[in-house]
Design an enzyme around this catalytic site. Structure first.
Site, PDB file in Angstrom:
ATOM      1  N   GLU A  20     -33.929  94.110  28.712  1.00  0.00           N
ATOM      2  CA  GLU A  20     -33.677  92.710  29.065  1.00  0.00           C
ATOM      3  C   GLU A  20     -34.895  92.043  29.698  1.00  0.00           C
ATOM      4  OE1 GLU A  20     -30.003  92.340  31.284  1.00  0.00           O
ATOM      5  OE2 GLU A  20     -28.810  93.024  29.582  1.00  0.00           O
ATOM      6  N   HIS A  56      12.470  63.505  37.117  1.00  0.00           N
ATOM      7  CA  HIS A  56      11.289  63.672  37.959  1.00  0.00           C
ATOM      8  C   HIS A  56      10.329  62.501  37.847  1.00  0.00           C
ATOM      9  CE1 HIS A  56      11.263  67.460  40.050  1.00  0.00           C
ATOM     10  NE2 HIS A  56      11.712  68.106  38.995  1.00  0.00           N
ATOM     11  N   GLN A  83      -8.407  61.515  51.570  1.00  0.00           N
ATOM     12  CA  GLN A  83      -8.973  61.812  52.900  1.00  0.00           C
ATOM     13  C   GLN A  83      -8.460  63.157  53.423  1.00  0.00           C
ATOM     14  OE1 GLN A  83      -7.213  59.147  52.051  1.00  0.00           O
ATOM     15  NE2 GLN A  83      -5.640  58.605  53.568  1.00  0.00           N
ATOM     16  N   GLN A 142      15.015  67.466  34.303  1.00  0.00           N
ATOM     17  CA  GLN A 142      13.577  67.346  34.141  1.00  0.00           C
ATOM     18  C   GLN A 142      13.161  65.887  34.050  1.00  0.00           C
ATOM     19  OE1 GLN A 142      10.248  68.708  34.578  1.00  0.00           O
ATOM     20  NE2 GLN A 142      11.925  70.143  34.518  1.00  0.00           N
ATOM     21  N   GLU A 187       6.108  74.293  30.278  1.00  0.00           N
ATOM     22  CA  GLU A 187       6.172  74.671  31.692  1.00  0.00           C
ATOM     23  C   GLU A 187       7.476  75.439  31.955  1.00  0.00           C
ATOM     24  OE1 GLU A 187       6.558  71.248  34.158  1.00  0.00           O
ATOM     25  OE2 GLU A 187       6.156  72.352  36.015  1.00  0.00           O
ATOM     26  N   HIS A 188       8.613  74.833  31.561  1.00  0.00           N
ATOM     27  CA  HIS A 188       9.916  75.486  31.681  1.00  0.00           C
ATOM     28  C   HIS A 188      10.477  75.709  30.283  1.00  0.00           C
ATOM     29  CE1 HIS A 188       9.531  72.733  35.199  1.00  0.00           C
ATOM     30  NE2 HIS A 188      10.028  73.747  35.879  1.00  0.00           N
ATOM     31  N   ASP A 192      14.030  76.100  40.370  1.00  0.00           N
ATOM     32  CA  ASP A 192      13.312  75.105  41.171  1.00  0.00           C
ATOM     33  C   ASP A 192      13.492  75.360  42.664  1.00  0.00           C
ATOM     34  OD1 ASP A 192      12.450  73.762  38.951  1.00  0.00           O
ATOM     35  OD2 ASP A 192      13.996  72.214  39.033  1.00  0.00           O
ATOM     36  N   SER A 228       5.775  66.988  34.311  1.00  0.00           N
ATOM     37  CA  SER A 228       6.678  68.132  34.163  1.00  0.00           C
ATOM     38  C   SER A 228       7.305  68.158  32.767  1.00  0.00           C
ATOM     39  CB  SER A 228       7.766  67.993  35.233  1.00  0.00           C
ATOM     40  OG  SER A 228       8.266  69.243  35.581  1.00  0.00           O
ATOM     41  N   HIS A 258     -35.844  95.009  38.174  1.00  0.00           N
ATOM     42  CA  HIS A 258     -34.609  95.789  38.172  1.00  0.00           C
ATOM     43  C   HIS A 258     -34.934  97.261  37.888  1.00  0.00           C
ATOM     44  CE1 HIS A 258     -32.701  91.865  38.022  1.00  0.00           C
ATOM     45  NE2 HIS A 258     -31.491  92.400  38.025  1.00  0.00           N
TER      46      HIS A 258
END
Lengths: 425, 425
Positions: B407, B254, B183, B251, B319-320, B353, B229, B412
């Site tokens: 074309e 998480h 929402q 890590q 990612e890391h 981080d 992660s 054009h």
């Protein structure tokens, strides 16, 4: 006749095209089949949809030579010159990796590097445009992408549009496959025996191609899924109605869904453009398409002032904006949302579509609010670089620990603490 | 115990999360209801999902004051200092609009400007992280975005995490709504009586938030939909096993889906890290989560050489990436795919981080192949600028016409021809 509309409620925004259930299901099936069966599925779908049994998917040197023989030398020269202009413009966008060095010994930076391999979809049939090859491949080349693979559906004779092959050849792009539709997107995403997978897929396509791209987004990167093309001309009494009408029609001939809009402070210009459009339209080869576009999606919006006109423009966030005002430069700062801005009477849209240098792949359907013409950044990726010094860790470790504990992430805190304990022993 | 795996076949790649049919249907229903009913629907879903009847959606000045009273002053200072570091790092990414002027009178350029209004989603409950506010809002502020609206689900007491409010307050972000879930994404996309629509939505969220973002992409821009992660540590015998283990666990805590991987040339280090992980894990508050992650998605990969290790790293595109090699700088050029690269023993992941300056919003699940840490460019958009001169139109018009005719786009060609005819009269 182009209809005259009120500024207040006028909008060209269309719903985002998400296809029918049947189309979505067909795309999912094709993706899955190519993922599982590779080339065999690609060839099967090519037989089914393109009605051709291919000997080999990859365009041969012989086919390139034939295309070079076939093409008009004036066109080939124009392709070369356009390519040089596009390369020059995009080269100015190139960025460098950077690094900061601090007295504490810490170094921070950002590596900016090209994607390794990119796929370029080129539509077939009457929408096979050499200019698309230039506009999509050159920014990738400028970024430093080493491998570019072109996919394009074969004609019923198994051949690829010679203009497309010549454009690819002029750029040194030799990896071209006669594969189109969702099966081409699948091959580029998952890889097959013949086609190596890519990191990003760009280029326009029909609804199946668009749905397939949406579906594989995340496994590979994609460019924006393009909507119908749009032009807005913002003009005052200084504008030449014949130029305005011709530019509106150049947009309208693309697609019955395209929209061409004039926003003007001048009622006389509005009427003159209405008449010019009718006259020029009557003798156009793509009259039916252009007429459908003009009737359904064309509009003229007469405004009280340039400021009010700019409000309409910013609300529409057009793909192409032509500014045919007495002093176009004076208004640039007030144009908030537009993909490409064409200033003055000589900056006709086709100048940008083909030749001047800026990209013709532009954000459609109001997305210029938040997205950009295709550019070199689209083929670059960044990596952060952090080389933290012992001195900084000792100086700031306690703060990092405090932040980690506030978030309840004790293992984060301990990763710092274990170092503080050991280094301060 | 972390399992030891073979380099050749090792992968951490997971399928892209696309939700169940029921989840997708629920999200579509929520989006539609908010689009049609505005605030009324937002409040109804908040009662249904967050079990709270809100007096007002927007966080009041009084609520900000309470949060400021509640927060530990050491944490507030650390938030301020982190914010300054993040602002400094991101300011170096800022770019300028540019223009070229040619002797022919033609001017080409690129306008680079901020998005106008951005929405930032901040998860609620235990995943309400002040650091997320800093990392998402600061790049937008550096880009020059004028309006930033934060949405975050209210707790059962109707309150928002005080750390989140303090972080927003420190940045001068005062527009915060106690709305979460799909929402909130709907309200930011379509606008309601209370919440104005935005141009882009960023920030992490649960599966409903992720599905809603995917669905509205195109109407607004979104950041990458983040996956679980990941960390990869590339280490040789010079690495301290206690540091490596602590970083892997930071890590792992998480998310049970997070993956922590050691790639090493040193079998002794592999064994030492295995033991350290067990010891450190045993005394972690988030032991259950970290343990599930380590068992299911943790791995140690012993390689024959640093080069082989780099191959594994580039394939995983983590990612890391922590590089704990004897001479980490020497290897930067060989690292092709990684979101953030941490060099040497003191560049523990939590340094990045929370504090050093680079962004912690990073490409997950192998997408570092083609995407980037969140950065200032994500809040900028470009417009092309074309001011073509009469001289250039006369000089190059015929080439543009040739390209258009090749074309099959005659309108054009005529947009150029009408000018040539008129100007050469």
């Amino acid at each position: 006749m182009m209809k005259i509309v009120e500024a207040a409620n006028f909008s060209t925004r269309r719903d985002v095209e998400t296809g029918t259930k049947t189309q979505r299901a067909a795309v999912l099936e094709i993706l899955q089949a190519v993922k599982n069966e590779g080339d065999a599925a690609v060839l099967r779908f090519t037989e089914q949809f393109d009605r051709i049994t291919l000997d080999g998917m990859r365009v041969t040197e012989e086919e390139f030579r034939q295309a070079l023989d076939e093409i008009d030398s004036e066109v080939r020269d124009a392709i070369r010159e356009a390519a040089a202009n596009i390369r020059d413009y995009h080269s100015r966008q190139m960025r460098q990796s950077w690094m900061t060095t601090q007295e504490s010994g810490t170094m921070l930076g950002q590596l900016i590097r090209p994607l390794q391999r990119v796929g370029l979809y080129v539509p077939g049939g009457t929408a096979a445009y050499p200019s698309s090859v230039l506009m999509n491949a050159i920014p990738a080349q400028v970024a430093g992408v080493e491998e570019i693979a072109v996919v394009t559906p074969p004609g019923k004779d198994g051949a690829v549009n010679p203009g497309v092959l010549v454009a690819a050849y002029e750029l040194g792009v030799k990896e071209v496959y006669k594969v189109g539709g969702a099966q081409a997107i699948a091959a580029l995403t998952y890889g097959t025996e013949t086609i190596k997978p890519v990191d990003k897929i760009v280029g326009p396509g029909n609804i199946y191609v668009a749905l397939a791209k949406r579906e594989v987004f995340g496994l590979v990167d994609i460019d924006m899924v393009a909507g119908p093309s749009e032009i807005v001309v913002l003009a005052d009494s200084s504008a030449n109605p014949a130029y305005v009408a011709a530019d509106l029609l150049s947009q309208a001939e693309h697609d019955a869904m395209a929209s061409a809009v004039l926003v003007t402070t001048c009622r006389e210009l509005a009427q003159a453009v209405q008449q010019e459009v009718e006259q020029q339209l009557a003798v156009l080869p793509r009259k039916e398409i252009a007429e459908a576009s003009i009737r359904e999606h064309g509009a003229i919006c007469v405004v009280d002032s340039v400021e009010q006109g700019l409000d309409v423009v910013n609300r529409l966030a057009p793909e192409h904006l032509e500014v045919m005002l007495e002093d176009p430069m004076a208004h640039i700062g007030k144009i908030k949302n537009a993909g490409a801005i064409f200033l003055g009477p000589y900056s006709s849209e086709p100048v940008g579509d083909y030749f001047a240098g800026p990209n013709h792949v532009l954000p459609t359907n109001g997305t210029a609010r938040f997205s950009s013409p295709l550019n070199v950044d689209d083929f670059l990726k960044k990596s952060s670089l952090i080389s933290y010094s012992r001195q900084d860790l000792l100086a700031h470790g306690a703060k990092i620990i405090a932040l980690a504990r506030q978030e309840g992430l004790e293992a984060h805190a301990r990763a710092i603490q274990v170092r503080l304990d050991n280094e301060q022993k």
